[in-house]
Write an enzyme that holds these catalytic residues in place. Sequence first.
Site, short mmCIF file in Angstrom:
data_model
loop_
_atom_site.label_atom_id
_atom_site.label_comp_id
_atom_site.label_asym_id
_atom_site.label_seq_id
_atom_site.Cartn_x
_atom_site.Cartn_y
_atom_site.Cartn_z
N CYS A 159 0.87 -1.18 0.00
CA CYS A 159 0.00 0.00 0.00
C CYS A 159 0.90 1.23 0.00
O CYS A 159 1.73 1.38 0.90
CB CYS A 159 -0.91 -0.02 1.23
SG CYS A 159 -2.14 1.27 1.25
N CYS A 353 -9.87 6.02 -5.87
CA CYS A 353 -9.09 6.45 -4.71
C CYS A 353 -8.96 7.96 -4.63
O CYS A 353 -8.86 8.64 -5.66
CB CYS A 353 -7.69 5.84 -4.76
SG CYS A 353 -7.67 4.07 -4.48
#
Length: 427
Positions: A159, A353
């Site tokens: 991530c 996102c």
Amino acid sequence: MAKIVILGAGLGGLVAAFEIRKTLDRKHEVAVISESDYYQFVPSNPWVLVGWRDREEITIDLAKPLRKRGIELIVGKAEKVDPPAKCVHMPDGSKVDYDYLVIATGPELAYDEIEGVGPSAHTQSVCHIDHAEDAAKAFEAFCEKPGPMVIGATQGASCFGPAYETAMIIETELRKRKIRDRVPITFVTPEPYIGHLGLDGVGDTKGLLESEMRDRHIKWVTNARIVRAEAGKVIAEEVNDDGSVKETHEIASDYSMFLPPFRGVAAVRDVEGLSNPRGFILTDEHQQNPTYPEIFGIGVCIAIPPVGKTPVPVGVPKTGFMIESMVEATARNIAQMIKGEKPDHRASWNAVCLADFGDGGVAFIAQPQIPPRNVNWSASGGWVHLAKVGFEKYFLHKLRTGQSETFYENAALSLLKTHKLKGVERG
């Protein structure tokens, strides 16, 4: 009557509990096993680090919303999943039986794999609210005596958005405090280029993020492998495409934050047929484990192959929108199995996102998340920061009131409508 147990109460686990409860008849039992009695909104942890949020604002007591939905809460850290016995063993010797198990544990943070990395060593973290609070205290001390800073991700991280967010949010806060000129910042990442994000980029994330870093005077090192962190410095190897060492960087740092390598949690590691060598859950296109079809995996804990070969290991992120699609498929597949039907629902694995930079940000849409894509879009602007703040408030309000819905999908559709993007399917 069937009993469905969800292991984990992070984003995936909590939304899965709500979705499964909504999908199944009330005669079936739904239970959640959680290490703690509260939920933490992890995306807000970079804000905690700089003092823009506190613990109470981004945590929720789990008991009330789960009870409202008729979901049992079992607080405790699972010791081991036992697929042949169809139960989860707990540390006190008890066990939780299940007919269907949904594993949504998230990752274990493997700080021990790199010398000097981690909150108990020489670097800070935003992966947990406890870490973020410690990082906030260290940040306040740092601001009393500013110096060089290193932010980034280690090899094996899966991530990267929070690393970019933390670097930019800190930079914004330093400017607000009028001490930015006294803090050289270096961003260190295993990504082959800035904006790769474990996804080989989305739209022009490479150009957008490089431009943002240049504008903010943040230097960077890509294809980087952290050797170790020490008091006052970080040692990183920059590697060539063939994996050979191009240059060893010794970077002075009075404040460092790294996202660590991820691995599966101990409760599922080394369970034959359930997880891969790193402990991530093996799943098929229906989120089912091939060996134990009554077990499903969702979220960060599942095994997804890298997008492509990179000189330094770079994991694939599992974004909120993507996780929700896994949840929806899982809930419907379990419902089919209870009826004696063959499961046929598949997750879409799309990504929407919002990366907040404190006074701006970058948004991107990848459909599907793994290239090649039908939609490959990114954009930047101050609206991204406002959108992230708005989503945080909306999401936490819905959870506190125990409302069940696809949070990320609704937010994403609003974003798409605002920007009039065509051809983007629902999650």
